[in-house]
Design a protein around this motif. Structure first.
Motif, short mmCIF file in Angstrom:
data_model
loop_
_atom_site.label_atom_id
_atom_site.label_comp_id
_atom_site.label_asym_id
_atom_site.label_seq_id
_atom_site.Cartn_x
_atom_site.Cartn_y
_atom_site.Cartn_z
N THR A 186 20.63 4.93 -23.22
CA THR A 186 19.97 4.03 -24.19
C THR A 186 18.51 4.41 -24.37
O THR A 186 18.03 4.57 -25.50
CB THR A 186 20.09 2.57 -23.71
N SER A 187 17.80 4.56 -23.26
CA SER A 187 16.37 4.88 -23.36
C SER A 187 16.13 6.32 -23.81
O SER A 187 15.07 6.63 -24.36
CB SER A 187 15.69 4.65 -22.00
N ALA A 188 17.12 7.19 -23.59
CA ALA A 188 16.95 8.60 -23.97
C ALA A 188 17.27 8.86 -25.43
O ALA A 188 16.92 9.92 -25.96
CB ALA A 188 17.84 9.47 -23.08
N ARG A 189 17.94 7.92 -26.09
CA ARG A 189 18.31 8.13 -27.49
C ARG A 189 17.08 8.32 -28.36
O ARG A 189 16.12 7.56 -28.27
CB ARG A 189 19.13 6.95 -28.00
N ARG A 190 17.08 9.31 -29.22
CA ARG A 190 15.97 9.56 -30.12
C ARG A 190 16.17 8.79 -31.42
O ARG A 190 17.25 8.84 -32.01
CB ARG A 190 15.82 11.05 -30.39
N LYS A 191 15.13 8.09 -31.85
CA LYS A 191 15.22 7.28 -33.06
C LYS A 191 14.45 7.97 -34.18
O LYS A 191 13.24 8.21 -34.07
CB LYS A 191 14.65 5.89 -32.80
N LEU A 192 15.18 8.28 -35.25
CA LEU A 192 14.60 9.03 -36.35
C LEU A 192 14.48 8.12 -37.57
O LEU A 192 15.42 7.99 -38.35
CB LEU A 192 15.47 10.25 -36.67
N VAL A 193 13.34 7.51 -37.72
CA VAL A 193 13.09 6.61 -38.85
C VAL A 193 11.76 7.01 -39.49
O VAL A 193 10.72 6.99 -38.83
CB VAL A 193 13.03 5.13 -38.40
N ARG A 194 11.81 7.35 -40.75
CA ARG A 194 10.59 7.77 -41.43
C ARG A 194 9.70 6.55 -41.70
O ARG A 194 10.20 5.46 -41.97
CB ARG A 194 10.94 8.45 -42.75
N PRO A 195 8.37 6.74 -41.66
CA PRO A 195 7.47 5.64 -42.01
C PRO A 195 7.76 5.11 -43.41
O PRO A 195 7.93 5.89 -44.35
CB PRO A 195 6.08 6.30 -41.94
N GLY A 196 7.87 3.82 -43.52
CA GLY A 196 8.16 3.22 -44.81
C GLY A 196 9.59 3.37 -45.27
O GLY A 196 9.90 3.15 -46.45
N SER A 197 10.48 3.73 -44.39
CA SER A 197 11.88 3.94 -44.75
C SER A 197 12.50 2.67 -45.32
O SER A 197 12.26 1.56 -44.84
CB SER A 197 12.69 4.38 -43.53
N TYR A 199 15.37 1.88 -44.90
CA TYR A 199 16.44 1.47 -43.98
C TYR A 199 15.90 0.79 -42.71
O TYR A 199 16.69 0.40 -41.84
CB TYR A 199 17.26 2.69 -43.56
N THR A 200 14.59 0.65 -42.58
CA THR A 200 14.00 0.19 -41.32
C THR A 200 14.57 -1.15 -40.86
O THR A 200 14.95 -1.30 -39.70
CB THR A 200 12.47 0.09 -41.45
N SER A 201 14.64 -2.11 -41.75
CA SER A 201 15.10 -3.44 -41.35
C SER A 201 16.54 -3.41 -40.86
O SER A 201 16.87 -3.95 -39.79
CB SER A 201 14.97 -4.41 -42.52
N GLN A 202 17.44 -2.74 -41.61
CA GLN A 202 18.84 -2.65 -41.20
C GLN A 202 18.97 -1.86 -39.90
O GLN A 202 19.76 -2.22 -39.02
CB GLN A 202 19.65 -1.95 -42.29
N PHE A 203 18.21 -0.80 -39.80
CA PHE A 203 18.26 0.04 -38.60
C PHE A 203 17.89 -0.76 -37.36
O PHE A 203 18.59 -0.71 -36.34
CB PHE A 203 17.30 1.23 -38.76
N GLU A 204 16.81 -1.51 -37.43
CA GLU A 204 16.35 -2.26 -36.26
C GLU A 204 17.38 -3.31 -35.84
O GLU A 204 17.59 -3.55 -34.65
CB GLU A 204 14.99 -2.90 -36.55
N LYS A 205 18.02 -3.96 -36.83
CA LYS A 205 19.04 -4.96 -36.50
C LYS A 205 20.24 -4.31 -35.80
O LYS A 205 20.70 -4.77 -34.76
CB LYS A 205 19.51 -5.67 -37.78
N ALA A 206 20.74 -3.23 -36.40
CA ALA A 206 21.95 -2.59 -35.86
C ALA A 206 21.70 -1.98 -34.49
O ALA A 206 22.49 -2.16 -33.55
CB ALA A 206 22.45 -1.53 -36.83
N ILE A 207 20.60 -1.26 -34.35
CA ILE A 207 20.29 -0.62 -33.07
C ILE A 207 20.00 -1.67 -32.01
O ILE A 207 20.34 -1.49 -30.83
CB ILE A 207 19.11 0.36 -33.21
#
Length: 272
Positions: A186-197, A199-207
């Protein structure tokens, strides 16, 4: 170690942490000669009895050196557990192709390299078992883990094909599909989210939901014991799902529910 030692020989890749470490420990407890492969230079807290072989599964030369070392020291390989893996997360749109390729190189082609390296020895022995660590995410596509899921879906077809090819040589293969376990993954997973994406809101909820489930998952030792049971069984099934009951049930339900129903469930569950 002497080649005359009649204990069965196992190699576990990804043995320095997480499920791989637990699997290696379980094989040691079961009386196997256990080689553990990992990329770390000097890993700490390895179990007593583990013979560590530094190996990068993304390198043909490194995997071949690992094979040569094991065969020259042990003389054979009875069980190969392909457990090395990594995880990235992020939307498909935000993920650079180079990152997606790197994900497949570890999780899929790393398994391919390792299997190709050890199959000749198993054919000569006319015996051997190959256990590939897949994922429930290789049966059900995970939101914002498309490339991780893709790498695990690829392993499903790989193992099915492999079984047909090696049966004549008395070699068996199986894919184990873990659900959520409490590991450092879990802690090792790399999160690839561009600034201002977008998808940020959906990504944060799902992850957020996924990480909660991982942190409250099953104990890795349970996976280790189950895989040793498989390695000691007379025959291997095509696939085995392990982990929390709810997640194993979800895999079963996925086979019988209409796609639209299951997608609706995932939309609610991951707050999308």
């Amino acid at each position: 170690m002497e080649k005359s030692d009649d204990r069965p020989v196992a190699l576990v890749t990804g043995a320095t942490s997480g499920l791989g470490l637990a699997i290696a420990q379980s094989f040691i407890d079961a009386g196997f000669i256990v080689f553990g492969a990992g990329r770390r230079q000097n890993p700490e807290n390895l179990p007593a009895g583990l013979i560590y072989v530094r190996t990068d599964v993304t390198s043909n030369d490194s995997v071949e050196e690992c094979r040569n070392y094991i065969l020259s020291n042990a003389g054979r390989i009875d069980v190969l557990v392909c457990g090395a893996g990594s995880g990235i997360s992020g939307s498909i749109e935000d993920t650079p192709i180079s990152e997606a390729q790197a994900q497949l190189d570890v999780n899929f082609f790393g398994v391919v390299r390792t299997v190709q390296a050890f199959l000749p020895a198993m054919r000569q022995q006319k015996s051997g078992k190959i256990i590939v660590i897949g994922s429930i995410a290789g049966r059900i596509g995970m939101p914002f883990q498309a490339f991780y899921s893709a790498s695990k879906f690829a392993l499903e077809g790989f193992v099915e094909s492999l079984r047909h090819e090696i049966r004549a040589f008395n070699i068996q293969a199986c894919i184990v599909e873990p659900g959520d376990f409490r590991t450092g993954f879990t802690s090792a997973r790399r999160k690839l989210v561009r600034p201002g994406s977008a998808y940020t809101s959906q990504f944060e909820k799902a992850i957020g939901v996924q990480e909660h489930d991982e942190l409250h998952g099953a104990l890795p030792a349970l996976a280790g014991k189950r895989i040793v049971q498989l390695a000691s069984a007379r025959s291997l099934p095509v696939r085995v799902t392990i982990g929390p009951l709810f997640e194993r049930f979800a895999v079963w339900v996925r086979r019988i529910l209409p796609d639209s129903w299951f997608e609706a469930f995932y939309k609610i569950y991951y707050k999308l």
